[in-house]
Enzyme design. Sequence first.
Site, mmCIF file in Angstrom:
data_model
loop_
_atom_site.group_PDB
_atom_site.id
_atom_site.type_symbol
_atom_site.label_atom_id
_atom_site.label_comp_id
_atom_site.label_asym_id
_atom_site.label_seq_id
_atom_site.Cartn_x
_atom_site.Cartn_y
_atom_site.Cartn_z
ATOM 1 N N ASP A 21 -0.407 -4.505 9.224
ATOM 2 C CA ASP A 21 1.001 -4.082 9.315
ATOM 3 C C ASP A 21 1.295 -3.438 10.668
ATOM 4 O OD1 ASP A 21 3.581 -3.777 8.442
ATOM 5 O OD2 ASP A 21 3.171 -2.078 7.123
ATOM 6 N N TRP A 26 5.242 -2.544 16.974
ATOM 7 C CA TRP A 26 4.476 -2.650 18.223
ATOM 8 C C TRP A 26 5.325 -3.373 19.274
ATOM 9 C CZ3 TRP A 26 2.393 -6.414 21.462
ATOM 10 C CH2 TRP A 26 1.303 -6.036 22.261
ATOM 11 N N HIS A 38 3.746 -10.297 16.470
ATOM 12 C CA HIS A 38 2.959 -11.200 15.613
ATOM 13 C C HIS A 38 1.960 -11.990 16.464
ATOM 14 C CE1 HIS A 38 5.444 -10.088 12.311
ATOM 15 N NE2 HIS A 38 6.505 -10.784 12.660
ATOM 16 N N SER A 66 3.491 -11.938 2.545
ATOM 17 C CA SER A 66 3.674 -11.632 1.126
ATOM 18 C C SER A 66 4.812 -12.459 0.546
ATOM 19 C CB SER A 66 3.983 -10.140 0.952
ATOM 20 O OG SER A 66 5.283 -9.850 1.456
ATOM 21 N N THR A 67 4.851 -12.520 -0.779
ATOM 22 C CA THR A 67 5.975 -13.190 -1.457
ATOM 23 C C THR A 67 7.288 -12.574 -0.976
ATOM 24 O OG1 THR A 67 4.553 -13.462 -3.368
ATOM 25 C CG2 THR A 67 6.890 -13.730 -3.754
ATOM 26 N N GLU A 68 7.284 -11.252 -0.820
ATOM 27 C CA GLU A 68 8.503 -10.545 -0.401
ATOM 28 C C GLU A 68 8.885 -10.876 1.048
ATOM 29 O OE1 GLU A 68 5.983 -9.092 -2.117
ATOM 30 O OE2 GLU A 68 7.073 -8.864 -4.007
ATOM 31 N N TRP A 70 9.214 -13.655 2.273
ATOM 32 C CA TRP A 70 10.152 -14.791 2.292
ATOM 33 C C TRP A 70 11.596 -14.301 2.461
ATOM 34 C CZ3 TRP A 70 8.400 -19.362 3.376
ATOM 35 C CH2 TRP A 70 7.163 -19.802 2.903
ATOM 36 N N LEU A 132 -19.566 -15.547 6.516
ATOM 37 C CA LEU A 132 -18.411 -14.780 6.039
ATOM 38 C C LEU A 132 -17.381 -15.698 5.372
ATOM 39 C CD1 LEU A 132 -16.665 -12.030 6.328
ATOM 40 C CD2 LEU A 132 -15.661 -13.169 8.297
ATOM 41 N N ARG A 189 -5.101 -0.325 5.547
ATOM 42 C CA ARG A 189 -3.741 -0.684 5.941
ATOM 43 C C ARG A 189 -3.438 -0.025 7.279
ATOM 44 N NH1 ARG A 189 1.653 -1.726 2.564
ATOM 45 N NH2 ARG A 189 2.992 -2.251 4.323
ATOM 46 N N ARG A 195 1.165 2.348 1.236
ATOM 47 C CA ARG A 195 1.490 1.621 0.002
ATOM 48 C C ARG A 195 0.725 0.307 -0.021
ATOM 49 N NH1 ARG A 195 6.425 1.997 2.920
ATOM 50 N NH2 ARG A 195 6.833 0.128 4.168
ATOM 51 N N GLU A 208 -11.626 1.967 -2.226
ATOM 52 C CA GLU A 208 -11.313 3.097 -1.338
ATOM 53 C C GLU A 208 -10.226 2.628 -0.379
ATOM 54 O OE1 GLU A 208 -12.604 6.176 -1.397
ATOM 55 O OE2 GLU A 208 -13.871 5.650 -3.101
HETATM 56 C C1 IPE Z 1 3.014 -6.219 3.725
HETATM 57 O O1 IPE Z 1 3.644 -5.834 4.898
HETATM 58 C C2 IPE Z 1 2.662 -7.651 3.780
HETATM 59 C C3 IPE Z 1 1.765 -8.054 4.848
HETATM 60 C C4 IPE Z 1 1.089 -7.274 5.633
HETATM 61 C C5 IPE Z 1 1.616 -9.448 5.018
HETATM 62 P P1 IPE Z 1 5.198 -5.518 4.928
HETATM 63 O O2 IPE Z 1 5.458 -4.889 6.227
HETATM 64 O O3 IPE Z 1 5.962 -6.732 4.590
HETATM 65 O O4 IPE Z 1 5.328 -4.474 3.735
HETATM 66 P P2 IPE Z 1 6.504 -3.500 3.298
HETATM 67 O O5 IPE Z 1 7.621 -4.352 2.805
HETATM 68 O O6 IPE Z 1 6.893 -2.698 4.487
HETATM 69 O O7 IPE Z 1 5.919 -2.677 2.224
HETATM 70 C C1 IPE Z 2 2.975 -7.178 9.627
HETATM 71 O O1 IPE Z 2 3.806 -6.590 10.564
HETATM 72 C C2 IPE Z 2 3.053 -8.684 9.606
HETATM 73 C C3 IPE Z 2 3.741 -9.237 8.442
HETATM 74 C C4 IPE Z 2 4.183 -8.570 7.422
HETATM 75 C C5 IPE Z 2 3.919 -10.671 8.439
HETATM 76 P P1 IPE Z 2 5.322 -6.326 10.277
HETATM 77 O O2 IPE Z 2 6.094 -7.533 10.690
HETATM 78 O O3 IPE Z 2 5.558 -5.892 8.874
HETATM 79 O O4 IPE Z 2 5.635 -5.136 11.282
HETATM 80 P P2 IPE Z 2 6.507 -3.832 11.024
HETATM 81 O O5 IPE Z 2 6.040 -3.212 9.751
HETATM 82 O O6 IPE Z 2 7.929 -4.272 10.939
HETATM 83 O O7 IPE Z 2 6.243 -2.976 12.210
HETATM 84 MG MG MG Z 3 5.559 -4.097 7.983
#
Ligand code: IPE
Ligand code: IPE
Ligand code: MG
Length: 249
Positions: A21, A26, A38, A66-68, A70, A132, A189, A195, A208
């Site tokens: 995340d 960044w 990314h 994640s599903t979210e 999308w 791995l 994370r 979370r 852990e």
């Molecule tokens: C969680 O990151 C999913 C991935 C790292 C792929 P998000 O940045 O989408 O999570 P939330 O929505 O802030 O919790």
């Molecule tokens: C994680 O970084 C990558 C994905 C969830 C795909 P984010 O894109 O969530 O970056 P922030 O959380 O907005 O900084």
């Molecule tokens: Mg994020």
Amino acid sequence: MSAKDKLNLQQIPQHIAIIMDGNGRWAEQRGQERIFGHKHGVESVREAIEGAAEIGVKFLTLYAFSTENWNRPKDEIEGLMELMIDAINNEADNLNKNNVRLRIIGDTERLSERVKNKIKEAVDKLNNNSGLTLVVALSYSSRWEITETVKNIAIKVKNAEISIDEIDENLISESLKTNFMPDPELIIRTSAEKRLSNFLLWQASYSEFAFIETLWPDFTKETLFETINEFQNRERRFGKTGRQVQDDK
Ligand code: IPE
Ligand code: IPE
Ligand code: MG
């Protein structure tokens, strides 16, 4: 002295899972578009894989989409999918040389044909490797996974393949998409968010957690080794008392 030299090689977690995340933040800190973050995140993926392989981790699960996710803007999703294809094109040979196996978990039906084909090609190419296992959670959410599992178990009961009494924790674990891997001992994370965001809810029962401040594009092997060092100083009690754990040693 590198954090790697301080590791207890007898107690390396078999399975590490990472919620990658902070790419967007960044990039924003540098006045750039989110996709710039990314792109740099792909280098950190390489660092994590190499670092894990170097110290003998058996399974590395990376939460990539994640599903979210999308629900993000269409151009960000498209950019991420293109990056995924590029990463597979650029890294497959290297992964093969390093004896890495690839598994994908998630609702891959939602991915485009192009992405699906690319993934299949890479999974097949790396299938006979024995080092791995890299698990990429793509279009993944834990509630989706658990819902699918409940449906599959219900079908088996309906077809009288199993009885309700046979449903226990083991059967559920064995019926999940992740049945080929042990539960992660350590979930990391990045980016200081605390979370799970719908990641490995069942499998994380006794994991852990390490919530670290580093943004994903700044993550290196050294970050991985430092985090494992900190993990190795914890006492995992699994419901017992500290005294019992010491006596069991
Ligand atoms: C969680 O990151 C999913 C991935 C790292 C792929 P998000 O940045 O989408 O999570 P939330 O929505 O802030 O919790
Ligand atoms: C994680 O970084 C990558 C994905 C969830 C795909 P984010 O894109 O969530 O970056 P922030 O959380 O907005 O900084
Ligand atoms: Mg994020």
